[in-house]
Write a protein that holds these residues in place. Structure first.
Motif, mmCIF file in Angstrom:
data_model
loop_
_atom_site.group_PDB
_atom_site.id
_atom_site.type_symbol
_atom_site.label_atom_id
_atom_site.label_comp_id
_atom_site.label_asym_id
_atom_site.label_seq_id
_atom_site.Cartn_x
_atom_site.Cartn_y
_atom_site.Cartn_z
ATOM 1 N N VAL A 117 -9.943 -2.473 -25.689
ATOM 2 C CA VAL A 117 -10.992 -3.455 -25.381
ATOM 3 C C VAL A 117 -12.290 -3.092 -26.115
ATOM 4 O O VAL A 117 -12.963 -3.964 -26.665
ATOM 5 N N CYS A 118 -12.618 -1.804 -26.124
ATOM 6 C CA CYS A 118 -13.845 -1.366 -26.806
ATOM 7 C C CYS A 118 -13.764 -1.698 -28.301
ATOM 8 O O CYS A 118 -14.758 -2.096 -28.916
ATOM 9 N N GLY A 119 -12.570 -1.565 -28.866
ATOM 10 C CA GLY A 119 -12.365 -1.917 -30.266
ATOM 11 C C GLY A 119 -12.596 -3.395 -30.520
ATOM 12 O O GLY A 119 -13.162 -3.785 -31.546
ATOM 13 N N LYS A 120 -12.178 -4.224 -29.576
ATOM 14 C CA LYS A 120 -12.380 -5.668 -29.708
ATOM 15 C C LYS A 120 -13.857 -6.022 -29.572
ATOM 16 O O LYS A 120 -14.351 -6.929 -30.254
ATOM 17 N N PHE A 121 -14.571 -5.297 -28.715
ATOM 18 C CA PHE A 121 -16.020 -5.482 -28.624
ATOM 19 C C PHE A 121 -16.672 -5.144 -29.973
ATOM 20 O O PHE A 121 -17.478 -5.908 -30.496
ATOM 21 N N SER A 122 -16.311 -3.988 -30.518
ATOM 22 C CA SER A 122 -16.900 -3.539 -31.789
ATOM 23 C C SER A 122 -16.606 -4.524 -32.913
ATOM 24 O O SER A 122 -17.481 -4.835 -33.728
ATOM 25 N N GLU A 123 -15.388 -5.006 -32.942
ATOM 26 C CA GLU A 123 -14.982 -5.973 -33.972
ATOM 27 C C GLU A 123 -15.798 -7.260 -33.878
ATOM 28 O O GLU A 123 -16.268 -7.789 -34.886
ATOM 29 N N ALA A 124 -15.983 -7.755 -32.641
ATOM 30 C CA ALA A 124 -16.755 -8.990 -32.438
ATOM 31 C C ALA A 124 -18.223 -8.782 -32.784
ATOM 32 O O ALA A 124 -18.858 -9.638 -33.414
ATOM 33 N N VAL A 125 -18.765 -7.638 -32.382
ATOM 34 C CA VAL A 125 -20.172 -7.315 -32.646
ATOM 35 C C VAL A 125 -20.433 -7.224 -34.151
ATOM 36 O O VAL A 125 -21.450 -7.716 -34.651
ATOM 37 N N ASP A 126 -19.506 -6.607 -34.883
ATOM 38 C CA ASP A 126 -19.676 -6.400 -36.319
ATOM 39 C C ASP A 126 -19.709 -7.702 -37.118
ATOM 40 O O ASP A 126 -20.173 -7.721 -38.260
ATOM 41 N N GLN A 127 -19.208 -8.778 -36.520
ATOM 42 C CA GLN A 127 -19.194 -10.066 -37.217
ATOM 43 C C GLN A 127 -20.522 -10.818 -37.098
ATOM 44 O O GLN A 127 -20.717 -11.844 -37.753
ATOM 45 N N GLU A 128 -21.426 -10.308 -36.271
ATOM 46 C CA GLU A 128 -22.702 -10.982 -36.027
ATOM 47 C C GLU A 128 -23.841 -10.281 -36.760
ATOM 48 O O GLU A 128 -23.846 -9.059 -36.903
ATOM 49 N N ILE A 177 -24.229 -11.499 -27.424
ATOM 50 C CA ILE A 177 -23.388 -12.616 -26.984
ATOM 51 C C ILE A 177 -21.920 -12.357 -27.340
ATOM 52 O O ILE A 177 -21.006 -12.805 -26.637
ATOM 53 N N ALA A 178 -21.689 -11.596 -28.417
ATOM 54 C CA ALA A 178 -20.318 -11.307 -28.864
ATOM 55 C C ALA A 178 -19.498 -10.618 -27.769
ATOM 56 O O ALA A 178 -18.288 -10.847 -27.664
ATOM 57 N N PHE A 179 -20.149 -9.797 -26.952
ATOM 58 C CA PHE A 179 -19.432 -9.141 -25.840
ATOM 59 C C PHE A 179 -18.828 -10.193 -24.908
ATOM 60 O O PHE A 179 -17.694 -10.061 -24.453
ATOM 61 N N PHE A 180 -19.603 -11.228 -24.649
ATOM 62 C CA PHE A 180 -19.153 -12.295 -23.746
ATOM 63 C C PHE A 180 -18.013 -13.096 -24.375
ATOM 64 O O PHE A 180 -17.074 -13.507 -23.686
ATOM 65 N N LEU A 181 -18.096 -13.309 -25.681
ATOM 66 C CA LEU A 181 -17.100 -14.133 -26.358
ATOM 67 C C LEU A 181 -15.726 -13.464 -26.385
ATOM 68 O O LEU A 181 -14.703 -14.148 -26.470
ATOM 69 N N VAL A 182 -15.701 -12.138 -26.307
ATOM 70 C CA VAL A 182 -14.420 -11.427 -26.231
ATOM 71 C C VAL A 182 -13.650 -11.842 -24.966
ATOM 72 O O VAL A 182 -12.427 -11.905 -24.965
#
Length: 199
Positions: free
Chosen positions: A65-76, A84-89
């Motif tokens: 899950v932490c990896g998915k957070f990091s991946e989403a955050v890195d796209q912003e 907001i990326a944390f919420f979108l996960v």
């Protein structure tokens, strides 16, 4: 990867799903045997106890899950976007959570609060990891001039994570993503008030 390592990894991955769906108390060694297809002796060749499996399984689920957070955050690009990326996960937590069963940290924290100190410690580490990620983003937003200078990174991170976890809990309980959607929209509006200018 050696066969023994693959077997151990298989046990951890399958157990992580079971624990996250049924909880520690609700999962027996027989459940793990049934879901992994590995006999009791095979399980004990790799793990000394159910406790050891649970801790490794939590580490696996939390890191995924932490990896998915990091991946989403890195796209912003903006600090607001990264928060907001944390919420979108978890935007479709009811039908498509990042890990089967919902948020591992939340599930673990609720169940192990008074019954399993070691699991509680792992959940607490997860809490601090995510809060630190958020605080780092907020501090960067202040430094770049996106956020107001008097913003309290600790307070904003706590508020953001509380909204996120609350949205997950309510949406899962109701079987409807509307709570996640409302919390995401509310947090997005709040962030606009924290900004020096529109982004």
């Amino acid at each position: 990867m050696k066969k023994g390592d693959r077997t151990r990894e298989h046990i951890i991955m399958k157990s992580a799903e079971i624990f996250n769906q049924r909880g520690y108390a609700g999962t027996s060694l027989n459940d793990i045997i049934a879901d992994t297809g590995i006999k009791k002796g095979g399980i004990y060749r790799h793990f000394a106890s159910k406790d050891e499996i649970a801790l490794e399984a939590y580490n696996y689920a939390a890191s995924l899950v932490c990896g998915k957070f990091s991946e989403a955050v890195d796209q912003e690009q903006s600090a607001s976007g990264r928060l907001i990326a944390f919420f979108l996960v978890y935007e479709d937590v009811v039908n498509n959570p990042p890990f089967i069963g919902g948020c591992p940290m939340q599930n673990n924290a609720v169940e192990s609060d008074d019954t399993h100190p070691a699991l509680r410690d792992r959940a607490q580490q997860g809490l601090h990891t995510i809060l630190d990620m958020m605080k780092s983003i907020i501090c960067e937003g202040i430094q770049t001039g996106e956020f107001k200078e008097d913003l309290n990174p600790d307070a904003l991170a706590s508020f953001a994570f509380s909204l996120l976890e609350g949205g997950i809990l309510l949406s899962k309980l109701e079987g409807n993503n509307r709570h996640m959607q409302m919390n995401t929209a509310s947090f997005s509006s709040f962030l606009q008030q924290c900004c020096l200018k529109a982004h």
